[in-house]
Design a protein around this motif. Structure first.
Motif, mmCIF file in Angstrom:
data_model
loop_
_atom_site.group_PDB
_atom_site.id
_atom_site.type_symbol
_atom_site.label_atom_id
_atom_site.label_comp_id
_atom_site.label_asym_id
_atom_site.label_seq_id
_atom_site.Cartn_x
_atom_site.Cartn_y
_atom_site.Cartn_z
ATOM 1 N N THR A 58 0.847 -1.183 0.000
ATOM 2 C CA THR A 58 0.000 0.000 0.000
ATOM 3 C C THR A 58 0.886 1.237 0.000
ATOM 4 O O THR A 58 2.113 1.135 0.104
ATOM 5 C CB THR A 58 -0.942 0.014 1.225
ATOM 6 N N THR A 59 0.251 2.414 -0.106
ATOM 7 C CA THR A 59 0.987 3.671 -0.149
ATOM 8 C C THR A 59 0.481 4.603 0.939
ATOM 9 O O THR A 59 -0.730 4.748 1.131
ATOM 10 C CB THR A 59 0.822 4.351 -1.522
ATOM 11 N N LEU A 60 1.415 5.214 1.652
ATOM 12 C CA LEU A 60 1.078 6.207 2.667
ATOM 13 C C LEU A 60 2.075 7.353 2.562
ATOM 14 O O LEU A 60 3.288 7.123 2.533
ATOM 15 C CB LEU A 60 1.117 5.592 4.077
ATOM 16 N N ASP A 61 1.558 8.570 2.498
ATOM 17 C CA ASP A 61 2.415 9.756 2.356
ATOM 18 C C ASP A 61 3.384 9.599 1.183
ATOM 19 O O ASP A 61 4.575 9.942 1.272
ATOM 20 C CB ASP A 61 3.193 10.026 3.648
ATOM 21 N N CYS A 91 9.498 -0.360 3.856
ATOM 22 C CA CYS A 91 9.094 0.896 3.216
ATOM 23 C C CYS A 91 10.180 1.306 2.235
ATOM 24 O O CYS A 91 11.376 1.289 2.574
ATOM 25 C CB CYS A 91 8.885 1.993 4.266
ATOM 26 N N ASN A 133 -4.062 8.146 8.719
ATOM 27 C CA ASN A 133 -2.599 8.147 8.680
ATOM 28 C C ASN A 133 -2.036 6.816 9.165
ATOM 29 O O ASN A 133 -0.927 6.744 9.685
ATOM 30 C CB ASN A 133 -2.052 9.291 9.550
ATOM 31 N N LYS A 134 -2.822 5.741 8.949
ATOM 32 C CA LYS A 134 -2.404 4.439 9.439
ATOM 33 C C LYS A 134 -2.526 3.384 8.343
ATOM 34 O O LYS A 134 -3.236 3.564 7.356
ATOM 35 C CB LYS A 134 -3.230 4.037 10.663
ATOM 36 N N ILE A 135 -1.827 2.269 8.552
ATOM 37 C CA ILE A 135 -1.818 1.156 7.617
ATOM 38 C C ILE A 135 -2.563 -0.018 8.246
ATOM 39 O O ILE A 135 -2.391 -0.316 9.434
ATOM 40 C CB ILE A 135 -0.375 0.747 7.275
ATOM 41 N N THR A 162 -4.431 1.831 3.381
ATOM 42 C CA THR A 162 -4.259 2.941 4.311
ATOM 43 C C THR A 162 -5.607 3.596 4.575
ATOM 44 O O THR A 162 -6.482 3.651 3.710
ATOM 45 C CB THR A 162 -3.292 3.999 3.746
#
Length: 609
Positions: free
Chosen positions: A448-451, A472, A500-502, A497
Motif C-alpha cells: 500500500t501507499t502512505l504519504d 518501506c 494516517n495508518k496502515i 491505508t
C-alpha cells in the motif's frame, strides 16, 4: 395409393417476400384499395390489412369497432403528408428513405401511428448526425416525442462538449427545464465546475428579465464543492455576475456566505426570499479533486473486480464494477489479453493498470510481462511497455507518480538474486527501470501507499515459509527501510491505508507446531509514527483467495473460499465499517470469484445507464 398416410410440411422460404411483392403490385396497379388516408389535403390510397399489419394504431382503428372501420376516407391530424407518405411506402416496401429534410416529419408520423422500427431508424439517424449546430433542436424533438434514450444521448453529447457548446448561440436557446435536466443528467463534462457556473451566469444574462426568477433554482445544480474558494471569489468581480446580482435578490449574499463561512454545521443552510433553498452554496468543504479527472461531475467512485476464476467461465479476463444503487457486480469491460489470474492491478490518475499475471496453456502455467491501461472516461484500453521480468503473484503499487512492481513468483523468470526483484514504471515516458531489490524474495505479499511512500509486508518464501516483515521504500535513497513486524505472519492478505495508518487484513499462515494452514482472522493497524501494531477488529468469516478493498471508509470483501475450503465459495460482498467497527452483509451475487483482483476507480455514472 400406397403411402397415403405419409405427409410432410412444405415451407416456402421466400413467401414473405412474395407476399410483400404482391401487395406492392396491387398498389402499383391501384387495385383493391379499400381506404384513403387524407393528410394535409393530400390523399394516400391503401389497403386496410396492410396498414393494420404494421401499425398498432391502424389495427385498433380498423378492428375495434371505431367509426373509421366504415369510412372510405380517413382524415389524419397531427402529422404531415410528407411523413405519412413515407410510412405508407414503408408498409409496402419495408424501406424508408430518411434524410435531414424528412426525418422530423417521418419521426412525427411514425410516433403518431406507432411504427416502432421506423422510430428506431429515425433515432439512429439523428444520433449519427448530431452536432453542436443541431443538438438543441434534436433535444426538442426527443422531448416532444418522449424519446428518453435519444434525449439522454443528446445530453451526453452536450456535456462531453460543454466547453464549446456553452459558447454557441444554441446554448442560450435552452429552456429552463432543459438546462435543469441537462445539469441533473449525470454525464461527465469536459470543463471545470467553475466553467459550468460561469456558463449558467451567461445563460441567465442572455435573457435576464425572463430568467432571473429561476437563477437560484438552476444554480442549485452547480456542484460548488468542486469549485475552490479562490475561484469563487474571482467570480464576484465578474461584470456579468454583478449585473445579475442587481436583479436577483439574495444571490450576492449566498455567494458571500459560502466564501466567508469557516465552520459549517449539519443545520447550516442559506435561504433567500420566497423560501427558495440553495444548500449547495453553504457546503464548507475543500474542493474535491482526483488526479486524472478535471471535474468530478458525472463520476462516481466504486470497486472494480477483475480476472481470476469465476463459477461461470473458469479463468476469466472480465472486469466488473460494483453498482452502488443495486449492490450488484455488473460487467464493465474485458482485459484485452488471454483469460488470466495473479496479475498486478492498480489505479493511477484514474486509469486502471493491469500488468503481468499468468494463464494456462495445456495445463501449464505461463507467466507474462505484458501490461494494459484502461481509461474509463473513454471506455478504452491501450497496451503499455512490458516489464523487464515476467511476474505473477506480485505487488503492483503506486507512489510518487510511478507504478512499482515488487517481487513475485521466483519460478517466473531465470533471474537469481537474494532479494525480490523490483522495477518501476513511469506513465509519462512509458518506460520501466530497475530499482533496489526488496530484501528477501517473496510472493503472495501485500502493499500500500502512505504519504507517497510504498509499503510492503508479509508474503511467502519457499525457504522461510510465511513472512511477517514490513518494509518501506525510500525513493530518494533507492533503499528499503525496515518497519515493525506484523503481529502474525501473513500470505495472500491485503493492505491499505486509512487516515494516517496502515491496515492489514485476511490471509493465512502456518501453525508453528502442526505446520497446518491457519486463516488469519484479525484486522491489524500500524501506526507509522510510533511503529506499533494493534488489533482493531476481526473477520466475520475467514476467506482464502478473497480481496479486501477500502471504499468510503468501508472495507469491501469480495469472493474467495470460506474458511479456505474449495467447495465453499463466497457469493456475498461483506462490508466492515472502520468508523463503527461493524460488519454488514450485502445480497448474494450471481458470481463466485477467487484469485481475482480489486481496486477503486471513478467511473462515469453514464456507464450504468
Amino acid at each position: 395409393m400406397e403411402g397415403q398416410g405419409d405427409s410432410f410440411e412444405f415451407k416456402a422460404t421466400n413467401h414473405g417476400d412474395v407476399l410483400l411483392a404482391g401487395l406492392r403490385h396491387l398498389r402499383d396497379k391501384q387495385q383493391l384499395f379499400d381506404v384513403v388516408l387524407v393528410v394535409e389535403k393530400q390523399k394516400l390510397p391503401a389497403h386496410r390489412v396492410v396498414l393494420a399489419s404494421c401499425s398498432d394504431y391502424f389495427r385498433a382503428m380498423f378492428t375495434d369497432g371505431l367509426k373509421e372501420c366504415h369510412q372510405e376516407e380517413i382524415v389524419l391530424s397531427g402529422v404531415t403528408a410528407k411523413g405519412m407518405a413515407n410510412l405508407v411506402d414503408f408498409a409496402y416496401t419495408s424501406k424508408s428513405n430518411i434524410d435531414c429534410d424528412s426525418v422530423v416529419d417521418v419521426l412525427g408520423a411514425a410516433s403518431h401511428i406507432q411504427i416502432l422500427p421506423v422510430i428506431a431508424a429515425c433515432e439512429d439517424y439523428l444520433k449519427k448526425h448530431l452536432s453542436l449546430d443541431n443538438c438543441v433542436d434534436i433535444a426538442n424533438v426527443a422531448e416532444l416525442y418522449t424519446l428518453k434514450p435519444l434525449e439522454q444521448f443528446v445530453f451526453q453529447f452536450m456535456c462531453k462538449n460543454w466547453h464549446e457548446f456553452c459558447s454557441c448561440h444554441d446554448f442560450h436557446r435552452l429552456r429552463k427545464s432543459q438546462l435543469l435536466k441537462l445539469l441533473k443528467s449525470g454525464f461527465p463534462v469536459d470543463c471545470s465546475e467553475l466553467d459550468i457556473f460561469l456558463s449558467i451566469l451567461n445563460w441567465v444574462d442572455h435573457d435576464v428579465e425572463d430568467r432571473h426568477d429561476c437563477t437560484l433554482q438552476v444554480l442549485d445544480k452547480v456542484l460548488f464543492e468542486n469549485i475552490s474558494l479562490q475561484e469563487l471569489q474571482s467570480v464576484c468581480h465578474n461584470s456579468v455576475f454583478k449585473d445579475i446580482c442587481s436583479k436577483v435578490p439574495g444571490l450576492s449574499k449566498l455567494i458571500n456566505s459560502f466564501i466567508n463561512t469557516t465552520e459549517c454545521t449539519k443545520d447550516c443552510e442559506a435561504r433567500v426570499p420566497g423560501s427558495i433553498t440553495c444548500p449547495n452554496l453553504c457546503k464548507c468543504i475543500a474542493r474535491k479533486s482526483v488526479p486524472g479527472i478535471g471535474n468530478l461531475r458525472g463520476f462516481q467512485q466504486t470497486v472494480l473486480v477483475a480476472g481470476g476464476f469465476s463459477n461461470e467461465t473458469g479463468m476469466t479476463s472480465s472486469v466488473w464494477y460494483l453498482d452502488q444503487s443495486s449492490s450488484l457486480l455488473k460487467h464493465l469491460t474485458k482485459i484485452p489479453h488471454v483469460d488470466q489470474c495473479n496479475f498486478g492491478m492498480a489505479a493511477h490518475n484514474n486509469k486502471l493498470y493491469v500488468i503481468g499475471g499468468c494463464f494456462n496453456d495445456q495445463m501449464q502455467e505461463i507467466v507474462h510481462p505484458f501490461g494494459f491501461c484502461y481509461d474509463p472516461a473513454e471506455d478504452s484500453w491501450k497496451s503499455i511497455a512490458q516489464m523487464t521480468l515476467e511476474r505473477c503473484r506480485f505487488v503492483l503499487g503506486v507512489a510518487d507518480g510511478y507504478l512499482y512492481a515488487v517481487g513475485g513468483d521466483p519460478h517466473a523468470s531465470d533471474i537469481q538474486m537474494e532479494g525480490a526483484p523490483c522495477e518501476r514504471y513511469d506513465p509519462r515516458t512509458d518506460r520501466w527501470e530497475e530499482i533496489e531489490p526488496l530484501p528477501g524474495g517473496r510472493t503472495q505479499h501485500a502493499g500500500t501507499t502512505l504519504d507517497n511512500r510504498l509499503y510492503i509486508c508479509g508474503g511467502f518464501q519457499e525457504d522461510e515459509g510465511v513472512l511477517d516483515d514490513l518494509w518501506c521504500f525510500n525513493a530518494d535513497s533507492n533503499q528499503w527501510e525496515r518497519g515493525s513486524s506484523l503481529l502474525v505472519p501473513r500470505a495472500d492478505h491485503a493492505m491499505f491505508t486509512h487516515g494516517n495508518k496502515i491496515y492489514v487484513i485476511g490471509g493465512w499462515y502456518y501453525d508453528p507446531n502442526t505446520r497446518q494452514r491457519v486463516m488469519a482472522s484479525s484486522i491489524d493497524c500500524y501506526d507509522v509514527d510510533r511503529m506499533t501494531w494493534e488489533t482493531v477488529g476481526s473477520l466475520n468469516e475467514s476467506r482464502l483467495y478473497a480481496t479486501y478493498t477500502l471504499l468510503n471508509n468501508v472495507i469491501h470483501v469480495v469472493g474467495g473460499w470460506r474458511n479456505g475450503k474449495y467447495r465453499q465459495k463466497c457469493r456475498s460482498i461483506d462490508k466492515f465499517d472502520l468508523d463503527t467497527r461493524r460488519w454488514t452483509k450485502d445480497q448474494d451475487q450471481d458470481l463466485e470469484l477467487w484469485e481475482h483482483n480489486t481496486c477503486c476507480l471513478y467511473l462515469p455514472k453514464s456507464l450504468s445507464y
